[in-house]
Scaffold this active site. Structure first.
Site, short mmCIF file in Angstrom:
data_model
loop_
_atom_site.label_atom_id
_atom_site.label_comp_id
_atom_site.label_asym_id
_atom_site.label_seq_id
_atom_site.Cartn_x
_atom_site.Cartn_y
_atom_site.Cartn_z
N GLU A 167 43.42 42.06 43.60
CA GLU A 167 42.44 43.02 42.77
C GLU A 167 43.22 42.63 41.57
OE1 GLU A 167 41.48 47.02 44.98
OE2 GLU A 167 43.76 46.69 44.89
N GLU A 168 44.34 42.43 41.33
CA GLU A 168 44.94 42.19 40.02
C GLU A 168 44.39 40.78 39.27
OE1 GLU A 168 49.15 41.94 40.25
OE2 GLU A 168 49.52 41.53 37.86
#
Ligand code: NAG
Ligand code: NAG
Ligand code: NAG
Ligand code: NAG
Ligand code: NAG
Ligand code: NAG
Length: 414
Positions: A167-168
């Site tokens: 996600e990052e």
């Protein structure tokens, strides 16, 4: 005879006027949709709880242009003093208290009447990922305390959580491509279009305890662990993303990495100090770093008299580590190196995962291209103006008819 003629003219004019009036009303009413209210700003808050420090980003955008690109601005990036929230493992209340000065600042910036509708998120990255692995109870306590602290403020708090490495990386990729308008652009033809001549960019990021790479590969990705799928503005993106945790090796490396990320973190900062972010060739970057690292401590201090000693001490390690990561780790060579653009900001907005995260969670990047009608369409406006002109002419002729009409009966008929 004359009276009847006047009456006929009067009636037909009235009928035509009525029809024209209805037409003008329809033209205006069907096209005025969201243009009526004056533009209002909306705000969003995102805490980036990194491994070495926390920052609060305050974003603002015009409410009526929600789905466009490049319209979000960064009002403020408030750095929380003290270490990252994962360092408060044994003093969880301290983590909550540390966030308050930045929240107070946000409350000064956001108008009171809009605070309650301001979406607020806290996303934690590698530091909390590691703490959760070591002792999940402690990680939960830290999250409970930071949530409690944020909930004391009149904002629309939507939760604190750990972002996965994927996600990052993905949200960093969305941020960069949103800001550079490679996903969608408002064309000269006044339409939202997927820009044809620009390619989406890949994103590389070096955080305090992890590094991410995200790009659109030319081939299908077999390993589901490293693939993410997005449909943004009517286009499908299948991305490769991978996050590498840097810690977990020797204690010495852990300390070195922690030292490297005291200031700000990132590829940009580690190379910017030596002026190496201006598109120089790989050989030139290597030569500069080698020269710096072989200089005597006296010489280095003389060269940078105003620089903090700690920062100066770590510069050689930080720049060498960054170069090694890019060349040995990600395998950039003399040719591909020239494709790397080191940026800290685009359009005065810090490049990181926070903006992409907020854009996704507030649905500001729709999967289909937005169809917006703002105000009167030009064609409708022209038509309405012409019809109004005809109406005016008719009204004048009608008035003339009425004025010249002498018989009372004719007058009554109108
Ligand atoms: C995790 O932390 C809690 C509370 O701080 C403690 O009671 C527990 O023993 C710890 N667990 C481990 C596996 O260290
Ligand atoms: C994907 O992740 C799962 C769980 O983390 C792991 O068991 C699996 O081996 C991974 N697959 C590949 C191809 O790396
Ligand atoms: C894009 O993805 C959607 C599923 O979300 C799929 O239905 C569609 O066929 C895809 N379009 C293209 C051009 O691959
Ligand atoms: C970097 O460039 C600036 C201006 O271009 C100059 O003032 C500064 O001394 C340079 N720093 C180094 C380390 O070369
Ligand atoms: C974006 O947000 C939606 C919820 O609005 C969520 O379902 C989706 O998984 C998010 N995308 C990513 C990559 O996390
Ligand atoms: C933005 O897109 C979403 C989803 O497509 C839509 O519901 C919303 O009305 C749009 N907002 C504006 C201001 O166009």
């Amino acid at each position: 005879m004359q009276t009847r003629l006047f009456r006929a003219v009067g009636w037909s004019s009235a009928a035509v006027l009525a029809v024209l009036g209805v037409a003008v009303f329809l033209l205006v009413l069907t096209s005025v949709k969201d243009a009526a209210l004056p533009t209002r700003n909306k705000y969003g808050l995102v805490f980036d709880a990194g491994s070495t420090h926390t920052a609060l980003y305050i974003y603002r955008w015009p409410a009526d242009k929600e789905n466009g690109t490049g319209i979000v601005s960064q009002v403020e990036a408030c750095t929380v003093s003290g270490p990252g929230i994962s360092s408060y493992a044994d003093n969880a209340t301290g983590a909550g208290a540390s966030l308050k000065p930045c929240l107070d600042k946000a409350m000064e910036i956001i108008p009171v009447e809009q605070q309650r509708e301001t979406p607020t998120y806290l996303g934690a990255t590698a530091g909390m990922r590691l703490l959760r692995e070591q002792n999940s109870t402690k990680a939960e306590q830290v999250f409970a305390e930071v949530s409690k602290a944020i909930a004391e403020y009149p904002v629309d708090f939507r939760g604190a959580r750990v972002l996965t490495g994927n996600e990052e990386g993905s949200f960093g990729w969305i941020t960069v491509n949103y800001l550079l308008e490679t996903l969608v652009k408002f064309s000269f033809a006044e339409k939202w279009e997927h820009p044809r001549d620009t390619e989406v960019l890949g994103a590389l990021d070096l955080g305090g305890a992890s590094t991410q790479i995200t790009f659109q590969p030319g081939v299908p990705i077999e390993d589901k662990n490293t693939s993410v799928f997005f449909r943004l503005y009517g286009t499908n993106y299948s991305l490769y993303t991978h996050s590498y945790l840097c810690y977990g090796q020797t204690q010495a490396l852990k300390m070195l990495l922690a030292a490297l990320h005291q200031a700000f973190s990132g590829l940009y900062h580690n190379l910017h100090f030596l002026n190496l972010t201006r598109g120089q060739s790989l050989s030139s970057v290597q030569a500069t770093i080698r020269q710096f690292c072989t200089s005597s401590w006296e010489k280095v201090q003389k060269e940078f008299p105003t620089e903090k000693r700690d920062h100066l001490r770590d510069t050689c390690a930080a720049s060498s580590y960054t170069l090694t990561l890019l060349v040995q780790g990600y395998r950039f060579n003399h040719t591909t190196w020239l494709n790397i653009h080191f940026v800290r900001q685009v359009a005065n907005i810090d490049v990181g995962w926070t903006l992409g995260y907020m854009l996704n969670l507030t649905n500001m990047i729709p999967s289909e291209i937005p169809q917006r009608v703002t105000g009167l369409k030009r064609s409708n406006w022209t038509a309405a103006t012409v019809l109004l002109a005809i109406m005016l002419i008719l009204i004048f002729s009608l008035l003339t008819v009425i004025c010249c009409q002498k018989t009372p009966s004719g007058y009554e008929m109108l």
